[in-house]
Motif scaffolding. Structure first.
Motif, PDB file in Angstrom:
ATOM      1  N   GLN A 120       0.804  -1.366   0.075  1.00 27.74           N
ATOM      2  CA  GLN A 120       0.106   0.033  -0.013  1.00 27.74           C
ATOM      3  C   GLN A 120       0.711   1.067  -0.108  1.00 27.74           C
ATOM      4  N   VAL A 164     -13.051   4.432 -10.706  1.00 31.49           N
ATOM      5  CA  VAL A 164     -11.606   3.742 -10.559  1.00 31.49           C
ATOM      6  C   VAL A 164     -11.409   2.728 -11.669  1.00 31.49           C
ATOM      7  N   GLU A 202      -5.565  -8.122  -6.220  1.00 31.39           N
ATOM      8  CA  GLU A 202      -6.508  -7.285  -6.057  1.00 31.39           C
ATOM      9  C   GLU A 202      -6.421  -5.790  -5.737  1.00 31.39           C
ATOM     10  N   ARG A 203      -6.819  -4.977  -6.271  1.00 35.02           N
ATOM     11  CA  ARG A 203      -6.499  -3.443  -6.041  1.00 35.02           C
ATOM     12  C   ARG A 203      -7.479  -2.850  -5.415  1.00 35.02           C
ATOM     13  N   SER A 204      -7.546  -1.818  -4.549  1.00 40.29           N
ATOM     14  CA  SER A 204      -8.381  -1.026  -4.083  1.00 40.29           C
ATOM     15  C   SER A 204      -7.862   0.476  -3.991  1.00 40.29           C
ATOM     16  N   VAL A 205      -8.706   1.415  -3.975  1.00 42.63           N
ATOM     17  CA  VAL A 205      -8.347   2.728  -3.928  1.00 42.63           C
ATOM     18  C   VAL A 205      -9.145   3.393  -2.914  1.00 42.63           C
ATOM     19  N   GLU A 206      -8.890   4.174  -1.894  1.00 45.09           N
ATOM     20  CA  GLU A 206      -9.646   4.740  -0.901  1.00 45.09           C
ATOM     21  C   GLU A 206      -9.342   6.376  -1.023  1.00 45.09           C
ATOM     22  N   LYS A 243     -10.932  -0.402 -14.261  1.00 48.70           N
ATOM     23  CA  LYS A 243     -10.689  -1.781 -13.900  1.00 48.70           C
ATOM     24  C   LYS A 243      -9.536  -2.200 -14.898  1.00 48.70           C
ATOM     25  N   ILE A 257      -3.837   3.712  -2.317  1.00 48.77           N
ATOM     26  CA  ILE A 257      -3.923   2.506  -3.064  1.00 48.77           C
ATOM     27  C   ILE A 257      -3.279   1.259  -2.275  1.00 48.77           C
ATOM     28  N   LYS A 258      -4.143   0.203  -2.082  1.00 44.59           N
ATOM     29  CA  LYS A 258      -3.884  -1.188  -1.776  1.00 44.59           C
ATOM     30  C   LYS A 258      -3.824  -2.084  -2.726  1.00 44.59           C
ATOM     31  N   GLU A 301     -15.935  10.000  -2.580  1.00 41.60           N
ATOM     32  CA  GLU A 301     -15.832   8.551  -2.818  1.00 41.60           C
ATOM     33  C   GLU A 301     -16.586   8.424  -4.295  1.00 41.60           C
TER      34      GLU A 301
END
Length: 391
Positions: free
Chosen positions: A160, A218, A205-209, A220, A188-189, A214
């Motif tokens: 991250q 994002v 697996e990617r995630s954005v906080e 794909k 970014i994680k 919100e």
């Protein structure tokens, strides 16, 4: 009888420890205590610090200061996570600056750097060169963390880091004041799933906080796309979002100011910073000179991409009312507007809504429904104003 004194952190440690506690997502301070020897047992100068990386415990140590010599560097006793740590490799400890209130935090960051260096070596040893390349490609971003987890059944790499997207940057031809520089912070994680058979990456697996928004789209992307390309694609998406947000905010501001200009005489107040709200006072002519005029407040709440919300409020009690504790009546009036047309057209449509809704609202309010004529035109200074409601 000896009375035990309350224990507290030694004064010279309060600011250094405070700087560490401000990063509670990474470091936690516990088990504050005093040495078992010495005269003043109330001054605590020993405590434990645990560090978390990627949301999980990484290393822990005891920090031991000499209460009799506040200028001296502390001793470190590593409890877990950093076996065989060479203290001589920690520059903040070797070059200890007792006047620097950030010295303890800098020491922990140096320990974290050693931990991450060992983790990267483990990732290479596991044959995960592609993952190591991804990590190295984003090493310039702040708060970069990564961990290799292997419980014997499942193997994964967690990473991250923080980014701060900026829509436009100042250039040589445009001064800072002329360029929009709104920033969008994000974290970014990533979780790389590793095959137990051949150490290949089976999934990413990617995630954005986003810290304050919100609604950012994002994109794909396939798991085999290099991480730096993902970040660049995300940056373009955020720039488009910020540009769209500015356009919508500009629309809100324009509509609010058009309302203020149209109903200047009736204006009570408006938000000149974010243009979120504006209120106006309309007064209706009484039925007879013995009656009070009927006042109605129109409160508008403006939104970026939606029609404004209208609330009508009756703040004035009629003399014919029997109750002294009369509470103003409040009604929410739905407004349907086409936000794609001009602000002038929107204001004309709102004007039409007010012309029909204010008389209907006043007629429905208890105690004052009979206090004015059915024709209901503004009284007082509003009657002659070019911005009057029925003008």
């Amino acid at each position: 009888m000896v009375v035990a004194q309350p224990r507290r952190l030694a004064p010279f440690l309060r600011n250094p420890v405070l700087h560490v506690q401000r990063h509670e997502e990474k470091y936690s301070v516990s088990n504050i205590r005093s040495p078992s020897f010495g005269i003043d047992q109330s001054q605590c100068c020993i405590f434990a610090i645990s560090a978390s990386l990627c949301g999980k415990p990484a290393f822990e140590c005891d920090v031991i200061y000499d209460g009799a010599d506040p200028l001296a560097s502390p001793d470190l006793l590593v409890l877990q996570g950093l076996p065989n740590l060479k203290l001589a490799s920690l520059k903040p400890l070797i070059n200890w600056d007792s006047t620097d209130e950030m010295n303890l935090f800098k020491l922990l960051e140096a320990m974290k750097a050693v931990y991450l260096e060992r983790e990267l070596a483990r990732i290479h040893e596991a044959g995960l060169d592609a993952v190591a390349f991804d990590i190295s490609s984003v090493s310039h971003y702040s708060n970069l963390e990564y961990r290799l987890f292997n419980d014997g059944v499942e193997k994964s790499v967690h990473a991250q880091f923080d980014v701060e997207f900026q829509k436009n940057a100042p250039s040589e031809t445009k001064p800072v004041t002329d360029v929009l520089t709104e920033k969008q912070p994000a974290s970014i994680k990533l979780v790389y799933s590793i095959s137990s058979y051949d150490n290949s990456v089976t999934n990413v697996e990617r995630s954005v906080e986003f810290s304050d928004d919100e609604n950012v789209f994002v994109p794909k992307m396939a798991s085999n796309v290099p991480l730096i390309d993902v970040v660049l694609e995300l940056e373009e998406s955020v720039k488009k979002h910020l540009a769209s947000k500015d356009e919508l905010t500009g629309k809100k501001k324009k509509l609010c100011m058009k309302m203020v200009d149209r109903f200047t005489t009736q204006l009570l107040e408006y938000d000149a910073l974010s243009y979120d709200k504006a209120s106006f006072y309309f007064e209706l002519k009484p039925a007879t000179v013995k009656k009070d005029a009927v006042g109605v407040i129109a409160m508008f709440e403006f939104f970026d991409a939606k029609p404004p919300r209208l609330s009508l409020i009756s703040p004035i009690k009629s003399r014919t009312g029997a109750d002294d504790d009369y509470m103003p009546d409040v009604r929410m009036i739905p407004i349907m507007l086409d936000m794609t047309v001009s602000s002038d057209q929107n204001v004309n449509d709102i004007h039409s809504v007010l012309r029909t809704q204010i008389p209907a609202f006043a007629a429905s309010v208890p105690h004052i429904s009979g206090a004015y004529q059915n024709s209901m035109r503004p009284s007082g200074p509003q009657a002659s104003a070019k911005t009057s409601l029925w003008g």
